[in-house]
Design an enzyme around this catalytic site. Structure first.
Site, short mmCIF file in Angstrom:
data_model
loop_
_atom_site.label_atom_id
_atom_site.label_comp_id
_atom_site.label_asym_id
_atom_site.label_seq_id
_atom_site.Cartn_x
_atom_site.Cartn_y
_atom_site.Cartn_z
N LYS A 99 0.82 -1.15 -0.04
CA LYS A 99 0.04 0.03 -0.01
C LYS A 99 0.90 1.32 -0.03
CE LYS A 99 -3.22 -0.80 3.12
NZ LYS A 99 -3.96 -0.64 4.24
N LYS A 111 2.13 -4.06 11.05
CA LYS A 111 0.81 -4.18 11.59
C LYS A 111 0.69 -4.54 13.34
CE LYS A 111 -3.40 -3.28 10.14
NZ LYS A 111 -3.60 -2.37 9.03
N THR A 199 -9.29 7.53 5.19
CA THR A 199 -9.45 6.29 4.59
C THR A 199 -10.65 6.27 3.82
OG1 THR A 199 -8.52 5.33 6.37
CG2 THR A 199 -9.47 3.94 4.76
N ASN A 238 -15.04 3.41 11.28
CA ASN A 238 -14.53 4.88 10.73
C ASN A 238 -14.51 4.84 9.28
OD1 ASN A 238 -13.06 6.99 11.12
ND2 ASN A 238 -11.19 6.46 10.69
N1 GLU Z 1 -4.82 0.98 9.63
C1 GLU Z 1 -4.91 1.67 8.41
C2 GLU Z 1 -4.39 0.89 7.45
O1 GLU Z 1 -4.62 -0.38 7.55
C3 GLU Z 1 -3.90 2.94 8.56
C4 GLU Z 1 -2.52 2.65 8.89
C5 GLU Z 1 -1.52 3.95 9.23
O2 GLU Z 1 -2.01 5.02 9.05
O3 GLU Z 1 -0.53 3.84 9.53
O4 GLU Z 1 -4.22 1.24 6.24
#
Ligand code: GLU
Length: 475
Positions: A99, A111, A199, A238
């Site tokens: 990503k 993560k 997001t 969210n």
């Molecule tokens: N948890 C979000 C994702 O899966 C954001 C991750 C972030 O901002 O570091 O993209």
């Protein structure tokens, strides 16, 4: 059953991503070893720690996985859910790597997860667990502005990020960059305006861009543009909540919203803000006066619609329901909502799938803006807002003199306005999502790749290869 399949006949989550990766690798000619390195998870930290809840000692299971160190810091959210397990967190960390590369955010993927159900635990106890988890990360050097920077994910939000920051600061006092150890913080605690909805807004920008591509729209029998498109959103956390609001405001028709307890449906469209008010007052979307209830929430995915947005958890579209999906476009707001088997079925049906590694990158993009803000110790727009307003005022004077016509007060207000933080963040996000979309589509065309997911993986892997080649392999 292949060695990668589990007992239920479906693939492990990490294997799903490996499958997608391998498909993309066919379009890349590079030494196999380097591809293996990119695929592998570099560091997996699995921990157990005790927390006193009431009079009892509870042992908490938690993880932090750093998938790639090709760029530092590592970056990725922390989720709180009873479904947390090592395979899931490894996969989500890998998705973060791909990503970030797609949207040119210079981080490696990571993560974290804690195996708890935040809905059944008091906020005092969630705070205790969050602080203890943070101190475990500090002990093992798994958190820090230049090391690994967590953010919100499923089951976490600004509140948890604030606790993480406070714990980090108390154990690393004097670190002038401590604010940058975590993103997704409240604005009053060093957060950036626009992170919360980022997001969902990124999902909206990505789908809007697709809806403006004539070729793609005609290929699925739809008109160009977002207005009037019938949309279903699954998951009102969210991401789903904000995506639903942006789609609704733009003139799309939200025909169904699905949550854990069931879904609601109105073929003429739901008034999203009224639904949210109903949800707030009743604790459930069910029994919304202007809609029909659908008890089995999974059935909502199978309703007739133009665009389906799964915005909750992974693997909700699988080989057993893929054939019944009627959407023409699926926008993966969640991470990994479609299994590889379902992906193949949908591909054959001609469904356009906008992949997670691109579509939900808005969150980490704005996290990057927050991290930069924290490291520069100044709010976006603070230095230039007034200067721009002064320059604009001068321009306006010249225009009025040359045109010999006064400009209305409303127009003046608009033209004079200097950029606020939210304006800069949103325009940076919009630009990122638009660019990412076209880079994927250009590559898809030039290499004649069959779908957006594979093209997105190729784009991402190529960028990671580029960094590895420039870094070299040490020693
Ligand atoms: N948890 C979000 C994702 O899966 C954001 C991750 C972030 O901002 O570091 O993209």
């Amino acid at each position: 059953m292949s060695k990668n399949q589990n007992k239920t006949g479906s693939y492990g989550f990490f294997n799903c991503i490996e499958k997608n990766f391998d498909k993309a690798a066919q379009f890349i000619s590079i030494e196999k070893g380097l591809l293996e390195q990119i695929k592998a998870c570099n560091s997996v930290y699995r921990m157990h720690f005790p927390v006193k809840i009431g009079k009892e000692i509870k042992v908490i299971e938690a993880y932090r996985v750093q998938h790639s160190h090709h760029k530092l810091p590592c970056k990725g959210g922390i989720r709180y859910s009873m479904k947390v397990n090592q395979d899931e967190i490894m996969t989500l960390a890998a998705l973060m790597t791909y990503k970030c590369a797609i949207v040119d955010v210079p981080f490696g993927g990571a993560k974290g997860g804690i195996k708890i159900d935040p809905q059944t635990i008091s906020s005092e106890n969630i705070e205790k667990i969050t602080r203890r988890y943070t101190s475990e990360l500090i002990k093992k050097n798994f958190i820090g502005p230049g090391i690994d920077v967590p953010a919100p994910d499923y089951g976490t939000g600004e509140r948890e990020m604030s606790w993480i920051f406070d714990t980090f600061l108390s154990l690393r006092s004097g670190d002038v960059d401590a604010l940058a150890c975590v993103t997704g913080k409240p604005v009053s605690q060093g957060g950036v305006r626009g992170r919360k909805e980022a997001t969902g807004l990124g999902v909206f920008y990505g789908i809007r861009e697709l809806c403006h591509v004539k070729e793609d729209m005609y290929s699925v029998g739809l008109d160009v543009g977002l207005v009037g498109k019938k949309i279903i959103i699954q998951g009102l956390g969210n991401v789903g909540y904000h995506a639903a609001s942006f789609f609704h405001e733009s003139g799309a028709i939200i025909i169904a919203l699905a949550e854990r307890e069931g879904a609601i449906y109105n073929k003429k469209g739901l008034n999203v803000s009224k639904v949210f008010l109903h949800l707030k007052n009743n604790g459930s979307i069910l029994n919304f006066p202007e809609a029909k209830n659908i008890k089995n929430t999974e059935k909502a995915l199978e309703l007739e619609c133009d665009i389906l947005i799964p915005a909750a958890l992974e693997n909700v579209i699988h080989k057993n329901n893929a054939n019944r999906i009627k959407a023409k476009i699926i926008g993966e707001a969640a991470n990994g909502p479609i299994t590889p088997e379902a992906d193949e079925i949908l591909d054959k049906k001609g469904v356009i799938i906008v992949p997670d590694i691109y579509l939900n990158a808005g969150g980490v993009t704005v996290s990057y803006f927050e991290w930069l803000k924290n490291l520069s110790h100044v709010r976006y727009g603070r230095m230039e807002k007034k200067f721009r307003e002064n320059v604009n005022a001068e321009f306006l004077k010249v225009i009025e003199t040359v045109c010999k016509k006064p400009i209305s007060i409303e127009e003046k207000k608009m033209i004079l306005r200097g950029p606020r933080e939210i304006d800069l963040v949103r325009s940076g996000l919009e630009d990122t999502m638009i660019n990412g979309f076209h880079k994927i589509c250009d590559l898809k065309k030039s290499l004649k790749i069959e779908n957006m997911r594979t093209a997105a993986f190729v784009l991402s892997i190529n960028k990671i290869i580029d960094s590895y080649e420039r870094l070299g392999i040490f020693p």
